[in-house]
Design an enzyme around this catalytic site. Sequence first.
Site, mmCIF file in Angstrom:
data_model
loop_
_atom_site.group_PDB
_atom_site.id
_atom_site.type_symbol
_atom_site.label_atom_id
_atom_site.label_comp_id
_atom_site.label_asym_id
_atom_site.label_seq_id
_atom_site.Cartn_x
_atom_site.Cartn_y
_atom_site.Cartn_z
ATOM 1 N N HIS A 71 -21.261 -59.152 -19.903
ATOM 2 C CA HIS A 71 -21.283 -57.691 -19.905
ATOM 3 C C HIS A 71 -20.490 -57.101 -21.062
ATOM 4 O O HIS A 71 -20.658 -55.927 -21.405
ATOM 5 C CB HIS A 71 -20.779 -57.140 -18.560
ATOM 6 C CG HIS A 71 -19.292 -57.152 -18.386
ATOM 7 N ND1 HIS A 71 -18.632 -58.129 -17.675
ATOM 8 C CD2 HIS A 71 -18.334 -56.302 -18.818
ATOM 9 C CE1 HIS A 71 -17.328 -57.878 -17.679
ATOM 10 N NE2 HIS A 71 -17.125 -56.767 -18.370
ATOM 11 N N ASP A 101 -22.278 -63.928 -15.826
ATOM 12 C CA ASP A 101 -21.387 -63.076 -16.610
ATOM 13 C C ASP A 101 -20.602 -63.888 -17.636
ATOM 14 O O ASP A 101 -19.433 -63.623 -17.888
ATOM 15 C CB ASP A 101 -20.433 -62.269 -15.720
ATOM 16 C CG ASP A 101 -19.886 -61.042 -16.454
ATOM 17 O OD1 ASP A 101 -20.473 -60.651 -17.474
ATOM 18 O OD2 ASP A 101 -18.863 -60.483 -16.014
ATOM 19 N N SER A 180 -11.680 -57.805 -19.847
ATOM 20 C CA SER A 180 -12.841 -58.651 -19.572
ATOM 21 C C SER A 180 -13.120 -59.591 -20.729
ATOM 22 O O SER A 180 -13.149 -59.173 -21.892
ATOM 23 C CB SER A 180 -14.073 -57.784 -19.315
ATOM 24 O OG SER A 180 -13.973 -57.105 -18.098
#
Length: 327
Positions: A71, A101, A180
């Site tokens: 993402h 992911d 992230s």
Amino acid sequence: MATTLSGPDRSGREQAALDAYSRIVTAVAAELTPKVAALNVAHRRSGGRFVRGTGSAVVFTDDGFLLTNAHVVGHSDAGTASFADGTTTPFHVIGADPLSDLAVVRADGPTPPPATLGEADTLRVGQLVVAVGNPLGLTGSVTAGVVSALGRSLPASAGRATRVIDDVVQTDATLHPGSSGGALATADGRVVGINTAIADVGLGLAVPVNGTSRQIITTLLSEGRVRRAYLGLAGIPAPLPPPLRARTERSTGLRIIEVVPASPADRAGLRDGDLLLTAGGAPVTGAQALQRLMLEDAIGRPLPLTALRGDALVDVIAVPVELVADE
């Protein structure tokens, strides 16, 4: 008369423990901070406009490959990586897998030596972990905490295709937007997770580095994408009837709540309400157990399935097809 305020009264043992904790965190920070890059990526939006996104990535090979979240890169094919020493280099996307992911990118310029990947399957609840990332674009940010829970699940999607990421690591090491794709490491500096989500205040989640994710990473490196098999059913865990529970020494199966018309599951004869017990001879105790079998080598291969329908055991053969994820 002046009064002197003293600090907390800590025993020598407590102070020694705090000193040891600090030494571990500073050592991990010194080891990993140079190896975790801040990513700057341009995401195309509707109407053709671009929006800048940020994230983190971990150098994991000595020839410039970095591991991050799918993402973070989205549908972009390139961006810029910045390191803690101030160096900046363009990168291009090798492959991304939204349903785990995970993504692999490669720097077009020099990178620091790689971090060492560990094994998340050996983690224990309460174990010290250190998160290294670049929240809000602030390069080289470090937080520490413990493993709060193991075996969590995290939904992921790509178009209409959905999947559950298995065995996600839950930690109280503080994460912020931009973290992230950063590293979650143990006290020896080994990366055991890729930070992927901020679940709540004081609660973070990381995709584990384990056998499953290593297989995905290897596939991304060689193929640029991950192919998955598709059966076309949805289900929820459900208890086995007591006699079957005693015979199999298992407590749950997968209650089928939807069979997609014309799907492999439909063609095999499965029905809504069936209680799926085994797939390929392996116990099916929930959706994750079935999902683990749905990788590339299952595409086009007959898959024996056993289900309980009423009081009868039903054996069928399904042939999974390739999952097509809508863009």
